[in-house]
Design an enzyme around this catalytic site. Structure first.
Site, PDB file in Angstrom:
ATOM      1  CG  ASP A 315     -31.926  15.753  30.411  1.00 43.07           C
ATOM      2  OD1 ASP A 315     -30.708  15.025  30.635  1.00 43.07           O
ATOM      3  OD2 ASP A 315     -32.380  16.593  29.797  1.00 43.07           O
ATOM      4  CD  GLU A 368     -28.151  15.352  33.778  1.00 39.85           C
ATOM      5  OE1 GLU A 368     -26.946  15.426  33.040  1.00 39.85           O
ATOM      6  OE2 GLU A 368     -29.183  16.010  33.186  1.00 39.85           O
TER       7      GLU A 368
END
Length: 635
Positions: A315, A368
């Site tokens: 993330d 990401e």
């Protein structure tokens, strides 16, 4: 209760590795471990607290009394406190009471390496083990055949707290209930993988799990560690891979968490310009500190080892890579070369990826990363960060922006769709329509589509058909697969009742068939990251808002012809150029009646003509359905 007995699980080599930032199995040493010494069972505790003056284990076994069970600091300047407490059993709750050398500051912390935690809002750690008899050996031996970059990779993104809830009391399902309901649903719809939004323990539900406290513990909201293992086990037995969201980018400053752990900036960077995230009001790891690197890489490998995860989606990588991320002038300091890149982060991410791929075969790491930082998904050996894949955020934003436009204006914006092909093969891209796109007033994916109800769902089917035929792997957030009307609400179940309506059931059927098409047609996956796997037929028919292209596999006989019509106008006698002669058969049409479409399409096998068009020697006239993707095969 017995006193603390001097004991250590650490060797001198362990300590050397820890200090060097190269110990990738710290969870086997630090934390709470059920062991037996001289026939006496109990728990060995070890915690890293280098600025501590004293460390007590407090828990339900000593009435949370400080000083009752004092750990001993090691002599080797590692900062590790340890000791064995007899007679403590599995299930005991505990914390560390740490008195610092810094002005006598006292902190009471959950164990950073705990395998299990109390359910929030309670904050204690729980003594636990990792025993589980796995039944997924068939999957584990062959998972390279499922996880390779030249394999179909269609991901269903799930937030366990809101996929489905139980009854009027709106209670969470358990891991064991998910092992029945979720596994059956994912198998039915045909996704190859599930991606769980963070399941590591987190204190605050509105964070969706992205602010972690228990990095080594699956959240107790849904059950215990073995029950989560059972969920993974059942997914694997059903032939479904498991990706876990992993959050090494930041952590919350909750009193029982990692922040200011021993009265010092132990895990977080001491310079607030690097150690505090202004967007999330959270703390940022000190990636340049060796012991912190060992903690994080050990954590990544832990989930691959003990929970059989097939991949880690990392993330907020962009927030890690740039020193000036969400910071104004004067709030950040350039690196030693005068640049904005965080060199410690770059070094850490390379080491993390090298450790993952060296130790585990058949897994993937997925970044990401929302900027144009170069070579994110290229090997470290050639200067890349070493990820297996990267989210294609530009494709996501451009595509959703295009699809929100009324069809009458789309002919002026076709470049928003065709632009992605100018950079598609610069990385190993995954196409995401994720949870971030269905919250905060953005509407659901279905809710963004223009027109009346028929057009909205035709547009939605067109979007998904375009997504699945575009090069790259796929990710779809839960609820989007049946056209959820409203935005995602983490506090309640998806709107499953919508499946009683034909349009919603049609979208679910479409996704099921697209997953089947993706898995059955090699041209859609064998060269999904290679320019050899894609060729335009015509991208310049802006006036009709139509484009066409070829997807290619390793064998020419597997080639697919894809034609997309982005308006509601039926296009009879629409001619496209083709590479060879033969028969053309329609194998997929997003406007089919089984998807609640209008049923306009091409039946039977169509003869390809020796008539030059689109710069090719052969061509054919097709009937293009309104707002549709048509997929053809030459025989």
């Amino acid at each position: 209760m017995s006193k603390v007995i001097t004991h250590s699980l650490f060797t001198d080599f362990d300590i050397d590795l820890f200090k060097a930032g190269k110990h990738y199995r710290l969870y086997e040493k630090l934390g709470a471990h059920l062991i037996e010494i001289d026939g006496v069972k109990g728990v060995y505790f070890a915690v890293w607290a280098p600025t501590a003056h004293s460390v007590s284990v407090v828990g339900d076994f000593n009435y949370w009394t400080q000083g009752e069970h004092l750990l001993q600091v090691r002599w080797d300047s590692s900062g590790i406190w340890e000791g064995f407490i007899p007679l403590i059993e599995k299930g005991a709750t505990y914390k560390y009471k740490i008195q610092s050398n810094n002005d006598g500051i006292v902190t009471e912390k959950a164990d950073p390496f705990a395998f299990y935690c109390e359910q929030p809002p309670n904050t204690a750690s729980i003594v636990w083990d990792l025993d589980h008899k796995w039944s997924d050996s068939k999957w584990m031996k062959s998972r390279q055949d499922h996880n390779g970059l030249d394999k179909p990779y269609s991901v269903y993104e799930v937030h366990l707290g809101s996929w489905k809830r139980h009854g009027e009391e709106n209670r969470f399902l358990t891991y064991l209930e998910f092992a029945e309901d979720l596994v059956a649903y994912v198998k039915e719809t045909g996704f190859t993988h599930v991606e769980f939004m963070p399941i590591m323990e987190y204190p605050y539900d509105p964070s969706w799990g992205y602010q972690l406290v228990g990095y080594f513990a699956p959240t107790s909201r849904f059950g215990n560690p073995q029950e989560f293992m059972m969920l993974v086990d059942k997914l694997h037995q059903a032939g479904i891979g498991v990706i876990l969201d992993w959050v090494p980018s930041h952590f919350p400053d909750d009193a029982h968490g990692l922040g200011f752990f021993d009265g010092s900036n132990l895990f977080e960077h001491p310079d607030r310009r690097k150690g505090y995230h202004p967007d999330w009001k959270s703390l940022v790891f000190n990636y340049g500190r060796n012991e912190v690197r060992s903690f994080l890489i050990s954590n990544a490998l832990f989930w691959l080892q003990h929970y059989h995860a097939d991949g880690l989606r990392v993330d907020a990588v962009a927030s890690m890579l740039y020193l000036d991320y969400s910071r104004k002038d004067g709030e950040w300091e350039p690196n030693i070369y005068g640049g904005r890149e965080n060199l410690d982060t770059i070094s850490f991410l390379k080491e993390f990826n090298e450790a993952v791929y060296l130790n585990y075969e058949g897994v993937q790491t997925i970044a990401e990363e929302s900027t144009s930082f170069p070579m994110v998904s290229r090997p470290t050996s050639v200067g890349g960060l070493g990820f297996g894949m990267k989210w294609m955020m530009g494709w996501m934003h451009d595509t959703l922006e295009y699809f929100q436009k009324d069809t009458v204006y789309r002919k002026y914006h076709q470049n928003e769709l065709t632009f992605s092909m100018t950079y598609t093969f610069s990385e190993n891209f995954m196409l995401p329509l994720s949870h971030d796109e269905v919250v905060y007033g953005k509407k659901s994916i279905a809710g963004r589509m223009p027109g009346d109800e028929w057009q909205k769902f035709a547009n939605l089917r067109l979007l998904y058909g375009y997504m699945f035929t575009h090069p790259g792997t796929k990710l779809l957030f839960m609820g989007s697969e049946f056209g959820q009307s409203g935005e995602w609400n983490f506090e309640s179940s998806l709107d499953w009742h919508l499946l009683q309506f034909p349009f919603h059931e049609g979208v679910k059927k479409l996704i099921t068939d697209l997953n089947a098409l993706y898995k059955s047609e090699p041209a859609l996956y064998e060269k999904q990251f290679s320019p050899e796997g894609f060729e335009w037929i015509n991208y310049s028919d802006h006036q009709n808002a139509v484009f066409s292209f070829i997807r290619k596999g390793n064998k020419p006989k597997d080639d697919l012809i894809i034609v997309c019509n982005f308006t509601q106008v039926v296009r009879p006698n629409y001619r496209i150029g083709l590479p060879k002669k033969g028969k053309l058969k329609e194998i997929f049409n997003s406007d089919a009646t089984i998807y609640a479409g209008s049923g306009v399409g091409n039946t039977g096998k169509l003869a390809i003509e020796s008539s030059p068009y689109d710069g090719r020697d052969y061509s054919i006239e097709l009937l293009l359905a309104p707002l549709s993707v048509n997929v053809f095969k030459i025989s």
